[in-house]
Design a protein around this motif. Structure first.
Motif, PDB file in Angstrom:
ATOM      1  N   LEU A 281     -21.751 -31.810  10.312  1.00 27.98           N
ATOM      2  CA  LEU A 281     -21.138 -32.970   9.658  1.00 27.98           C
ATOM      3  C   LEU A 281     -20.989 -32.721   8.162  1.00 27.98           C
ATOM      4  O   LEU A 281     -19.910 -32.882   7.593  1.00 27.98           O
ATOM      5  N   ASP A 282     -22.087 -32.304   7.536  1.00 24.86           N
ATOM      6  CA  ASP A 282     -22.057 -32.055   6.093  1.00 24.86           C
ATOM      7  C   ASP A 282     -21.166 -30.871   5.749  1.00 24.86           C
ATOM      8  O   ASP A 282     -20.496 -30.864   4.714  1.00 24.86           O
ATOM      9  N   GLU A 283     -21.125 -29.866   6.631  1.00 22.81           N
ATOM     10  CA  GLU A 283     -20.347 -28.659   6.360  1.00 22.81           C
ATOM     11  C   GLU A 283     -18.854 -28.973   6.304  1.00 22.81           C
ATOM     12  O   GLU A 283     -18.159 -28.581   5.346  1.00 22.81           O
ATOM     13  N   VAL A 284     -18.361 -29.678   7.303  1.00 29.54           N
ATOM     14  CA  VAL A 284     -16.928 -30.003   7.335  1.00 29.54           C
ATOM     15  C   VAL A 284     -16.587 -30.983   6.213  1.00 29.54           C
ATOM     16  O   VAL A 284     -15.554 -30.850   5.551  1.00 29.54           O
ATOM     17  N   ALA A 285     -17.467 -31.946   5.972  1.00 26.16           N
ATOM     18  CA  ALA A 285     -17.218 -32.894   4.867  1.00 26.16           C
ATOM     19  C   ALA A 285     -17.152 -32.153   3.540  1.00 26.16           C
ATOM     20  O   ALA A 285     -16.345 -32.484   2.662  1.00 26.16           O
ATOM     21  N   SER A 286     -17.984 -31.121   3.402  1.00 25.19           N
ATOM     22  CA  SER A 286     -17.972 -30.334   2.173  1.00 25.19           C
ATOM     23  C   SER A 286     -16.651 -29.601   2.004  1.00 25.19           C
ATOM     24  O   SER A 286     -16.096 -29.547   0.901  1.00 25.19           O
ATOM     25  N   TYR A 287     -16.121 -29.045   3.103  1.00 27.88           N
ATOM     26  CA  TYR A 287     -14.804 -28.407   3.044  1.00 27.88           C
ATOM     27  C   TYR A 287     -13.749 -29.400   2.564  1.00 27.88           C
ATOM     28  O   TYR A 287     -12.920 -29.092   1.690  1.00 27.88           O
ATOM     29  N   LEU A 288     -13.780 -30.578   3.141  1.00 32.06           N
ATOM     30  CA  LEU A 288     -12.761 -31.582   2.812  1.00 32.06           C
ATOM     31  C   LEU A 288     -12.894 -32.056   1.365  1.00 32.06           C
ATOM     32  O   LEU A 288     -11.895 -32.407   0.728  1.00 32.06           O
ATOM     33  N   ASN A 289     -14.106 -32.085   0.863  1.00 36.74           N
ATOM     34  CA  ASN A 289     -14.318 -32.547  -0.509  1.00 36.74           C
ATOM     35  C   ASN A 289     -14.047 -31.455  -1.539  1.00 36.74           C
ATOM     36  O   ASN A 289     -13.816 -31.747  -2.709  1.00 36.74           O
ATOM     37  N   THR A 290     -14.095 -30.192  -1.098  1.00 37.41           N
ATOM     38  CA  THR A 290     -13.878 -29.066  -2.016  1.00 37.41           C
ATOM     39  C   THR A 290     -12.416 -28.665  -2.090  1.00 37.41           C
ATOM     40  O   THR A 290     -11.882 -28.365  -3.162  1.00 37.41           O
ATOM     41  N   PHE A 291     -11.754 -28.655  -0.926  1.00 42.19           N
ATOM     42  CA  PHE A 291     -10.350 -28.240  -0.847  1.00 42.19           C
ATOM     43  C   PHE A 291      -9.465 -29.442  -0.504  1.00 42.19           C
ATOM     44  O   PHE A 291      -9.947 -30.504  -0.128  1.00 42.19           O
ATOM     45  N   THR A 292      -8.163 -29.232  -0.662  1.00 41.99           N
ATOM     46  CA  THR A 292      -7.203 -30.285  -0.292  1.00 41.99           C
ATOM     47  C   THR A 292      -6.660 -29.950   1.086  1.00 41.99           C
ATOM     48  O   THR A 292      -5.756 -29.124   1.239  1.00 41.99           O
ATOM     49  N   ILE A 293      -7.220 -30.582   2.094  1.00 39.96           N
ATOM     50  CA  ILE A 293      -6.924 -30.256   3.495  1.00 39.96           C
ATOM     51  C   ILE A 293      -6.379 -31.489   4.197  1.00 39.96           C
ATOM     52  O   ILE A 293      -6.843 -32.609   3.963  1.00 39.96           O
ATOM     53  N   LEU A 294      -5.395 -31.282   5.047  1.00 44.05           N
ATOM     54  CA  LEU A 294      -4.937 -32.342   5.957  1.00 44.05           C
ATOM     55  C   LEU A 294      -5.630 -32.100   7.293  1.00 44.05           C
ATOM     56  O   LEU A 294      -5.354 -31.106   7.970  1.00 44.05           O
ATOM     57  N   LEU A 295      -6.543 -33.011   7.648  1.00 45.95           N
ATOM     58  CA  LEU A 295      -7.258 -32.917   8.922  1.00 45.95           C
ATOM     59  C   LEU A 295      -6.645 -33.920   9.883  1.00 45.95           C
ATOM     60  O   LEU A 295      -6.687 -35.125   9.638  1.00 45.95           O
ATOM     61  N   VAL A 296      -6.059 -33.420  10.981  1.00 48.85           N
ATOM     62  CA  VAL A 296      -5.422 -34.294  11.973  1.00 48.85           C
ATOM     63  C   VAL A 296      -6.371 -34.447  13.150  1.00 48.85           C
ATOM     64  O   VAL A 296      -6.747 -33.449  13.784  1.00 48.85           O
ATOM     65  N   LEU A 297      -6.779 -35.686  13.437  1.00 48.42           N
ATOM     66  CA  LEU A 297      -7.677 -35.997  14.547  1.00 48.42           C
ATOM     67  C   LEU A 297      -6.869 -36.749  15.598  1.00 48.42           C
ATOM     68  O   LEU A 297      -6.533 -37.922  15.409  1.00 48.42           O
ATOM     69  N   ASP A 298      -6.550 -36.103  16.681  1.00 47.67           N
ATOM     70  CA  ASP A 298      -5.672 -36.672  17.716  1.00 47.67           C
ATOM     71  C   ASP A 298      -6.500 -37.341  18.807  1.00 47.67           C
ATOM     72  O   ASP A 298      -7.583 -36.862  19.168  1.00 47.67           O
ATOM     73  N   ASN A 299      -5.975 -38.440  19.363  1.00 46.11           N
ATOM     74  CA  ASN A 299      -6.627 -39.174  20.453  1.00 46.11           C
ATOM     75  C   ASN A 299      -8.049 -39.604  20.078  1.00 46.11           C
ATOM     76  O   ASN A 299      -9.009 -39.410  20.828  1.00 46.11           O
ATOM     77  N   LEU A 300      -8.162 -40.232  18.946  1.00 43.81           N
ATOM     78  CA  LEU A 300      -9.474 -40.569  18.409  1.00 43.81           C
ATOM     79  C   LEU A 300     -10.200 -41.626  19.231  1.00 43.81           C
ATOM     80  O   LEU A 300     -11.426 -41.724  19.180  1.00 43.81           O
ATOM     81  N   GLU A 301      -9.458 -42.432  19.995  1.00 44.61           N
ATOM     82  CA  GLU A 301     -10.094 -43.537  20.719  1.00 44.61           C
ATOM     83  C   GLU A 301     -11.123 -43.062  21.747  1.00 44.61           C
ATOM     84  O   GLU A 301     -12.017 -43.805  22.147  1.00 44.61           O
ATOM     85  N   THR A 302     -11.017 -41.797  22.178  1.00 46.29           N
ATOM     86  CA  THR A 302     -11.934 -41.310  23.215  1.00 46.29           C
ATOM     87  C   THR A 302     -13.294 -40.919  22.659  1.00 46.29           C
ATOM     88  O   THR A 302     -14.230 -40.695  23.428  1.00 46.29           O
ATOM     89  N   VAL A 303     -13.421 -40.802  21.342  1.00 48.25           N
ATOM     90  CA  VAL A 303     -14.693 -40.324  20.768  1.00 48.25           C
ATOM     91  C   VAL A 303     -15.198 -41.226  19.651  1.00 48.25           C
ATOM     92  O   VAL A 303     -16.011 -40.800  18.832  1.00 48.25           O
ATOM     93  N   LEU A 304     -14.713 -42.467  19.577  1.00 47.44           N
ATOM     94  CA  LEU A 304     -15.167 -43.361  18.510  1.00 47.44           C
ATOM     95  C   LEU A 304     -16.656 -43.661  18.661  1.00 47.44           C
ATOM     96  O   LEU A 304     -17.100 -44.135  19.702  1.00 47.44           O
ATOM     97  N   ASP A 305     -17.430 -43.371  17.646  1.00 48.08           N
ATOM     98  CA  ASP A 305     -18.859 -43.673  17.655  1.00 48.08           C
ATOM     99  C   ASP A 305     -19.344 -43.700  16.215  1.00 48.08           C
ATOM    100  O   ASP A 305     -18.621 -43.340  15.281  1.00 48.08           O
ATOM    101  N   PRO A 306     -20.597 -44.127  15.959  1.00 47.77           N
ATOM    102  CA  PRO A 306     -21.103 -44.221  14.579  1.00 47.77           C
ATOM    103  C   PRO A 306     -21.086 -42.890  13.836  1.00 47.77           C
ATOM    104  O   PRO A 306     -20.923 -42.863  12.612  1.00 47.77           O
ATOM    105  N   LEU A 307     -21.262 -41.765  14.555  1.00 48.05           N
ATOM    106  CA  LEU A 307     -21.272 -40.467  13.888  1.00 48.05           C
ATOM    107  C   LEU A 307     -19.927 -40.192  13.226  1.00 48.05           C
ATOM    108  O   LEU A 307     -19.856 -39.682  12.107  1.00 48.05           O
ATOM    109  N   LEU A 308     -18.846 -40.550  13.916  1.00 48.41           N
ATOM    110  CA  LEU A 308     -17.511 -40.337  13.355  1.00 48.41           C
ATOM    111  C   LEU A 308     -17.330 -41.192  12.095  1.00 48.41           C
ATOM    112  O   LEU A 308     -16.740 -40.745  11.106  1.00 48.41           O
ATOM    113  N   THR A 309     -17.824 -42.421  12.147  1.00 54.39           N
ATOM    114  CA  THR A 309     -17.731 -43.293  10.972  1.00 54.39           C
ATOM    115  C   THR A 309     -18.468 -42.675   9.785  1.00 54.39           C
ATOM    116  O   THR A 309     -17.962 -42.667   8.657  1.00 54.39           O
TER     117      THR A 309
END
Length: 958
Positions: A281-309
């Motif tokens: 979680l922290d690793e990917v968030a760090s990538y997103l905060n360090t670089f300018t990345i477009l992260l596309v999350l498709d079909n999100l309704e199947t995995v909605l949970d507190p961790l994603l939030t």
């Protein structure tokens, strides 16, 4: 890289066209012209560079490195040197060649295809058949091989595809809409691009299943890939799609991501992460905060949970998250709502899909037929493609449309699982009672209210099961809710209300209809009754019930309960003007004039065309705020809205009187007197006001020293009083007349030496002699009174007990006559005869005592003869349920909840049916008529607040 059939076909055709164009350049120009003369310097340098990278040093080889655009440009530049047939081809097809260039680039560089790409290439190839076959041998060969064996397409060598090195790294997949290309959605594409470039860190494309959320997100991601101004350093695509729709079932995708951690892990793998599950979680968030990345999350309704939030909240840098989901993800995201196609686009998609899949029964059909089909499919792209596949496999169109269970399950089964119990109850209620429903009605049907209902509706809207809209009513706009069509079909087929639930919902709807009809009847009887709630539609009956209870609580002096009920009503329908009108009434009667004024103003903002609201606001301004000018302004508006209203005219006359506009007051009162439909109550108020106008003139003239004019005004009071019909006289009117004595006393002092003194004394004596007795003031027919001799004889028998029979009765006026001792007759009033409404019937024998009333003989202590009357029923409390003055009857409810009918004739003496309002507390006894039990001797409860006209909280007399 995996190409589908359409992209493979386009690839084969375009590479064949490309090769044939290169051959034309080489053999038409290369054999006779120096290479430097054929190619511009920059083009030649580019070709040599390409050849050198492949190790080809000979200029004879550079023709193989021409691309589509280069070949077209060279042929146009040297068309005078070409053979006539080729020159003709170049002249005729110059524009078409330009159109093929971007299509060629999309095919070769793995970009999403556009809607018209396949048809554009197909038309161009068909035109090539009008030229010698030798010009385009590779195109002809490809067509013939495909014609001989359609599966040949799958053997096409695609090694030359996607040789372009993209500007930034990405893992975007090829879209699955290539068979038709990306159809329409130009406005949506533009708006989503703008949203992705905005300051929102998360943008979610939200919509029903099958609407094309993934396709739109992929289209926009590819556009951002080629957009140098977007500023992204990488684009990462990851999908949580678990199932795929086939013709006969929904298949699970092997190895599909099952939770949010798997989705984040997938993104980490693309970005080169190596952390453990705990650190991912922290690793990917760090990538997103360090670089300018477009992260596309498709079909999100199947995995909605507190961790994603948590993950989304950690990603607060310059990167952007673009998600697709059938369910909204809350306040963290900008929701980009996607609907169906428009009708024209849907027909185009249906026709083109059928053409590509070789279903002639559909693609050759008329537009009108296809329009009907797409409307039945709710303009849903996914539904349209599934439908074509069903027909392609042998189903009749009507059969496929009649049973789309598999498609509905695919679109909605996982969404329905997210709904709360309250959300599912709302869905069932709206299946049982279909159509657009208001918040109050949904609350009543489901017995869910307050925050619980708001949360349920928000969840249903977030899941795209419910849509909220505004509908126009006579009073303006109203917020309503309605199930979206695909969810409605899914719930109807899979989760409908059972028989008991359905019956309960429908019965509650019938109760609402009954309540609405009752309220409408009450409003028709007297819409200026403050206890009557004006409903715009049936749904308002729910809120109106709360408001009626609030008004009842005011008269019970339960201020807290009244305000709580108003707040509940406001939660249900904050735009209903009657909520604020009743709130104003509550505040006015609980000594909070500032809050009352504010509430009245809110009511007028929400419904400026309500004459009753203006009327009651004017009453408040006049009595509580002491603002007659403001009251007049409101009443003038009310008069314009309802010019024939006696209530408005009388109240406006009173205000004009206070302001000294006596002529205007008299003019409006004359309009009341000339109206035959005015109620008894309003007539009495009008006559009293009429007398007050003259009295105020008398006082004003006296204050000005105009004593003669003051005397004339006092005489006018007497004249007006005498013109009041006897049946309308009451203590209030008599009191107004008697108040004139004060002015006359002052006049007598001022005019003690004037010749006008006798007139003052005569007027004083006439007014002083005024007496009010409900019996004495009844005008009897001359023939019924008897002569003075007979009265004198009966007066000598006061106290004598006699027997006789009821001779005649005037029930509305509550009096009659008893015949006794042959031809003698004596007057009686109902007040002297217990249960007179039941037993005062001509012919009934009675026993009575001769008594004196106002100097004349009358019958008193009347009782039935030969009938043992039951002990008098004790009086009991009740509440007025409904009143119909025009029909002379009403209903009340006792403390046990039983309803009783009563007629105007069942009222106690001096009680008028028009004076009763819904919710008034009364006392009554149980009587009988020919149909059974009725309420008798109905009279206001001693604690009931009686209001004549719009009254102040203190009930001040005006």
């Amino acid at each position: 890289m995996s190409f589908n059939l359409v992209r493979l076909t386009l690839y084969g055709l375009i590479t064949a066209i490309d090769a044939d164009l290169r051959a034309l350049v080489r053999f038409q120009l290369g054999s006779s012209t120096a290479i430097e003369a054929i190619f511009p310097a920059d083009t030649l340098a580019k070709l040599r560079d390409r050849a050198a990278r492949d190790g080809a040093a000979d200029d004879d080889d550079i023709y193989e490195y021409l691309d589509f655009a280069d070949s077209a440009q060279i042929l146009r530049a040297h068309k005078v040197s070409l053979d006539p047939a080729i020159a003709k081809f170049v002249n005729v097809n110059s524009t078409e060649l330009d159109r093929l260039i971007p299509i060629r680039n999309r095919v070769m560089h793995a970009r999403p295809l556009q809607f018209a790409d396949y048809s554009t290439v197909d038309i161009f190839v068909k035109q090539l058949h009008s030229y010698p076959k030798a010009l385009f041998p590779r195109v002809i060969e490809f067509e013939e091989r495909v014609r001989e064996n359609p599966n040949f397409v799958y053997s096409v060598d695609i090694s030359q595809a996607d040789q372009q090195v993209d500007r930034i790294p990405h893992n975007l997949p090829l879209p699955d809409y290539d068979e038709t290309g990306f159809l329409g959605r130009e406005q949506e594409t533009s708006e989503l691009l703008a949203a992705c470039k905005s300051n929102w860190p998360v943008v979610t494309v939200v919509g029903e299943g099958g609407f094309g959320k993934t396709a739109l997100a992929l289209r926009v991601a590819y556009d951002l890939l080629d957009d140098e101004t977007a500023g992204f350093e990488a684009i990462v695509w990851t999908t949580a799609k678990r199932t795929v729709l086939t013709l006969n079932d929904i298949q699970t995708i092997d190895g599909a991501i099952q939770n949010s951690l798997g989705l984040i892990r997938s993104a980490s793998d693309v970005l080169g992460g190596v952390g453990s599950d705990e650190a991912i979680l922290d690793e990917v968030a760090s990538y997103l905060n360090t670089f300018t990345i477009l992260l596309v999350l498709d079909n999100l309704e199947t995995v909605l949970d507190p961790l994603l939030t948590r993950f989304i909240r950690k990603s607060n840098g310059n990167s952007k998250i673009l998600a697709t989901s059938r369910v909204g993800i809350g306040e963290m995201s900008y929701p980009f709502k996607l609907g169906g196609l428009n009708s024209q686009e849907a027909v185009q998609l249906l026709r083109l899909t059928a053409k590509v899949r070789r279903v002639p029964d559909i693609y050759k059909a008329k537009n009108e037929s296809l329009k009907k089909y797409v409307q039945q499919m709710k303009l849903n792209p996914g539904f349209i493609k599934w439908f074509v596949s069903s027909v392609q496999c042998g189903k009749r169109p009507e059969q496929a449309l009649a049973n789309p269970k598999i498609f509905l399950d695919f679109c909605l089964s996982n969404v329905y699982e997210f709904l709360t119990a309250d959300g599912k109850t709302v869905c069932k209620a709206m299946i049982a009672v279909p159509g657009k429903q208001s918040l109050p009605l949904i609350s009543y049907l489901t017995e869910i209210s307050g925050d619980r209902l708001q949360e349920a509706l928000a969840g249903l809207q977030s899941a795209n099961i419910l849509q909220m809209s505004s509908t126009l009513t006579e009073a303006g706009s109203e917020t309503v809710f309605q199930l979206n069509e695909l969810p409605r079909l899914f719930i109807l087929r899979n989760h409908p209300p059972n028989a008991v639930e359905d019956a309960i919902f429908k019965q509650r709807m019938r109760d609402v209809s009954t309540q609405y009809e009752r309220l409408q009847a009450e409003r028709g009887a007297n819409k200026y009754n403050p206890r009557v709630i004006a409903c715009r539609n049936q749904a308002d009956a729910i809120t109106a019930k709360l408001l009626s209870e609030a008004l009842g609580s005011v008269y019970s002096n339960d201020r807290e309960k009244a305000l709580n009920l108003v707040e509940r009503a406001k939660e249900l329908d904050p735009a209903f003007y009657e909520v604020y009108r009743v709130e104003a009434w509550v505040h006015a009667h609980t000594d909070n004039p500032a809050a009352a004024a504010d509430a009245y103003q809110s009511a007028i903002v929400f419904e400026p065309r309500s004459a009753p609201t203006r009327y009651w606001y004017a009453g408040f301004l006049l009595r509580a705020a002491h603002d007659p000018d403001g009251a007049r302004e409101q009443l003038l508006v009310a008069e314009g809205l309802d010019p024939d209203s006696a209530a408005v005219l009388v109240e406006l006359a009173r205000v004009e009187m206070f302001l000294g506009h006596n002529a205007e007051a008299d003019g409006r009162l004359q309009r009341v007197f000339n109206n035959p439909d005015v109620s008894t109550r309003q007539q009495r108020v009008a006559y009293d006001t009429w007398c007050q106008v003259a009295l105020r003139k008398a006082s004003a003239f006296f204050d000005e020293g105009r004593y003669s004019d003051s005397l004339s005004a006092c005489q006018d009071v007497l004249t007006r009083f005498r013109s009041v019909p006897d049946e309308l006289l009451d203590e209030r009117i008599v009191s107004t007349g008697k108040r004139t004595l004060g002015v006359l006393s002052q006049l007598a002092d001022q005019l003690s030496l004037s010749s006008l003194l006798p007139e003052v004394q005569r007027c004083y004596a006439d007014i002083e002699d005024i007496r009010f007795n409900p019996v004495a003031n009844i005008k009897l027919p001359v023939s019924s009174r008897g002569d003075a001799t007979g009265d004198l004889a009966l007066l000598q028998r006061i106290g004598t007990i006699c027997t006789g029979s009821i001779d005649r009765v005037n029930v509305p006026k509550r009096y009659g006559f008893i015949r006794f001792e042959g031809d003698k007759r004596v007057f009686f009033h109902f007040s002297a005869f217990p249960h007179a409404l039941t037993f005062a019937i001509p012919g009934n024998e009675v026993r009575f005592t001769i008594v004196e009333r106002e100097g004349r003989p009358a019958a008193g202590e009347i009782a039935m003869v030969g009938t043992q009357l039951a002990a008098e029923e004790p009086s009991q409390p009740g509440w007025i349920k409904s009143v119909f003055p025009d029909k002379s009857f009403a209903f009340l409810t006792d403390s046990a909840g039983h309803d009783y009918f009563f007629h105007r004739t069942n009222l106690a003496a001096r009680v008028e049916l028009e004076s009763l309002n819904v919710g008034d507390r009364v006392t009554f006894r149980i009587g009988q008529n020919h149909k059974g039990p009725v309420a008798d001797d109905v009279r206001p409860h001693p604690s009931e607040l009686i209001v004549v006209g719009p009254s102040s909280p203190a009930g001040a007399d005006v």
